[in-house]
Design a protein around this motif. Structure first.
Motif, PDB file in Angstrom:
ATOM      1  N   THR A  12       0.856  -1.185   0.000  1.00 27.44           N
ATOM      2  CA  THR A  12       0.000   0.000   0.000  1.00 27.44           C
ATOM      3  C   THR A  12       0.890   1.233   0.000  1.00 27.44           C
ATOM      4  O   THR A  12       1.998   1.214   0.532  1.00 27.44           O
ATOM      5  CB  THR A  12      -0.937   0.043   1.224  1.00 27.44           C
ATOM      6  N   LEU A  13       0.374   2.294  -0.591  1.00 28.20           N
ATOM      7  CA  LEU A  13       1.124   3.543  -0.669  1.00 28.20           C
ATOM      8  C   LEU A  13       0.656   4.492   0.428  1.00 28.20           C
ATOM      9  O   LEU A  13      -0.468   4.387   0.905  1.00 28.20           O
ATOM     10  CB  LEU A  13       0.933   4.181  -2.048  1.00 28.20           C
ATOM     11  N   PRO A  14       1.505   5.445   0.833  1.00 29.22           N
ATOM     12  CA  PRO A  14       1.136   6.339   1.929  1.00 29.22           C
ATOM     13  C   PRO A  14      -0.108   7.170   1.645  1.00 29.22           C
ATOM     14  O   PRO A  14      -0.845   7.506   2.550  1.00 29.22           O
ATOM     15  CB  PRO A  14       2.351   7.249   2.105  1.00 29.22           C
ATOM     16  N   ASP A  15      -0.373   7.482   0.393  1.00 29.09           N
ATOM     17  CA  ASP A  15      -1.549   8.274   0.035  1.00 29.09           C
ATOM     18  C   ASP A  15      -2.725   7.392  -0.383  1.00 29.09           C
ATOM     19  O   ASP A  15      -3.577   7.802  -1.140  1.00 29.09           O
ATOM     20  CB  ASP A  15      -1.202   9.244  -1.098  1.00 29.09           C
ATOM     21  N   ILE A  68       4.405   0.386 -10.079  1.00 33.37           N
ATOM     22  CA  ILE A  68       5.571   1.217 -10.398  1.00 33.37           C
ATOM     23  C   ILE A  68       5.122   2.632 -10.754  1.00 33.37           C
ATOM     24  O   ILE A  68       5.674   3.621 -10.264  1.00 33.37           O
ATOM     25  CB  ILE A  68       6.401   0.601 -11.548  1.00 33.37           C
ATOM     26  N   ALA A  69       4.090   2.746 -11.573  1.00 26.57           N
ATOM     27  CA  ALA A  69       3.581   4.067 -11.962  1.00 26.57           C
ATOM     28  C   ALA A  69       3.080   4.835 -10.742  1.00 26.57           C
ATOM     29  O   ALA A  69       3.347   6.034 -10.601  1.00 26.57           O
ATOM     30  CB  ALA A  69       2.470   3.911 -12.993  1.00 26.57           C
ATOM     31  N   ALA A  70       2.389   4.164  -9.838  1.00 30.30           N
ATOM     32  CA  ALA A  70       1.880   4.821  -8.630  1.00 30.30           C
ATOM     33  C   ALA A  70       3.029   5.279  -7.725  1.00 30.30           C
ATOM     34  O   ALA A  70       2.986   6.372  -7.162  1.00 30.30           O
ATOM     35  CB  ALA A  70       0.942   3.876  -7.875  1.00 30.30           C
ATOM     36  N   LEU A  71       4.053   4.453  -7.593  1.00 34.16           N
ATOM     37  CA  LEU A  71       5.219   4.843  -6.793  1.00 34.16           C
ATOM     38  C   LEU A  71       5.908   6.072  -7.382  1.00 34.16           C
ATOM     39  O   LEU A  71       6.281   6.998  -6.662  1.00 34.16           O
ATOM     40  CB  LEU A  71       6.217   3.686  -6.697  1.00 34.16           C
ATOM     41  N   LEU A  72       6.072   6.088  -8.687  1.00 34.91           N
ATOM     42  CA  LEU A  72       6.780   7.188  -9.345  1.00 34.91           C
ATOM     43  C   LEU A  72       5.975   8.489  -9.361  1.00 34.91           C
ATOM     44  O   LEU A  72       6.538   9.556  -9.597  1.00 34.91           O
ATOM     45  CB  LEU A  72       7.174   6.785 -10.770  1.00 34.91           C
ATOM     46  N   ARG A  73       4.679   8.405  -9.067  1.00 29.57           N
ATOM     47  CA  ARG A  73       3.859   9.614  -8.967  1.00 29.57           C
ATOM     48  C   ARG A  73       4.030  10.317  -7.616  1.00 29.57           C
ATOM     49  O   ARG A  73       3.579  11.443  -7.444  1.00 29.57           O
ATOM     50  CB  ARG A  73       2.382   9.285  -9.181  1.00 29.57           C
ATOM     51  N   GLN A  74       4.681   9.659  -6.659  1.00 31.62           N
ATOM     52  CA  GLN A  74       4.904  10.303  -5.366  1.00 31.62           C
ATOM     53  C   GLN A  74       5.776  11.541  -5.578  1.00 31.62           C
ATOM     54  O   GLN A  74       6.683  11.547  -6.401  1.00 31.62           O
ATOM     55  CB  GLN A  74       5.567   9.343  -4.381  1.00 31.62           C
ATOM     56  N   THR A  75       5.504  12.595  -4.805  1.00 27.59           N
ATOM     57  CA  THR A  75       6.217  13.858  -5.007  1.00 27.59           C
ATOM     58  C   THR A  75       7.489  13.967  -4.177  1.00 27.59           C
ATOM     59  O   THR A  75       8.352  14.773  -4.490  1.00 27.59           O
ATOM     60  CB  THR A  75       5.299  15.055  -4.689  1.00 27.59           C
ATOM     61  N   LYS A  76       7.611  13.172  -3.118  1.00 27.34           N
ATOM     62  CA  LYS A  76       8.792  13.249  -2.260  1.00 27.34           C
ATOM     63  C   LYS A  76       9.682  12.020  -2.456  1.00 27.34           C
ATOM     64  O   LYS A  76       9.193  10.907  -2.625  1.00 27.34           O
ATOM     65  CB  LYS A  76       8.369  13.311  -0.790  1.00 27.34           C
ATOM     66  N   LEU A  77      10.987  12.261  -2.412  1.00 30.65           N
ATOM     67  CA  LEU A  77      11.960  11.166  -2.446  1.00 30.65           C
ATOM     68  C   LEU A  77      12.442  10.899  -1.038  1.00 30.65           C
ATOM     69  O   LEU A  77      12.541  11.822  -0.247  1.00 30.65           O
ATOM     70  CB  LEU A  77      13.153  11.537  -3.329  1.00 30.65           C
TER      71      LEU A  77
END
Length: 125
Positions: free
Chosen positions: A20-23, A51-60
């Protein structure tokens, strides 16, 4: 064969992993498969959608939460992780390497003990 260079060796582990992603207010859970696991990292096979959802995150670094069990031990491990790298296997399948961010020392120790136990059972020590 050359000596292991890693601080914590990887073990072949085939087990489902829920990501799951943080958002993830939408409640999206990505179903993946573990390939290898160590005390500090996990390698999973996943979809292009993850992968696409992870790469949409704005913070590294890119973060996600994992939930998995070991085939020989039914405890549910819940761990946050950050992306190390990914590579494409096919048009829709990727391999994703994640660094485990253990917040719970007891759970980290449990994972380490179980991996060491499996190493001895397989005669890999």
């Amino acid at each position: 064969m050359s000596a292991e260079r890693r601080s914590f060796p990887r073990y072949p582990v085939k087990s489902p992993v829920l990501v799951t992603l943080p958002d993830a207010a939408t409640g999206t859970v990505y179903h993946c498969e573990c390939n290898t696991l160590s005390r500090t990292s996990i390698q999973i096979e996943c979809s292009a959608e993850l992968i696409a959802a992870l790469l949409r995150q704005t913070k590294l670094p890119y973060y996600c939460s994992l939930q998995f069990t070991l085939p020989w031990y039914k405890h549910i491990f819940r761990v946050d992780a950050s992306v190390v790298t990914h590579r494409r296997l096919s048009r829709q399948q990727y391999v994703l390497v994640l660094l485990l961010r253990h917040a719970d020392l007891q759970q980290e120790t449990l994972l380490d003990n179980q991996l060491n136990r499996q190493q001895k059972a397989l005669g890999l020590d």
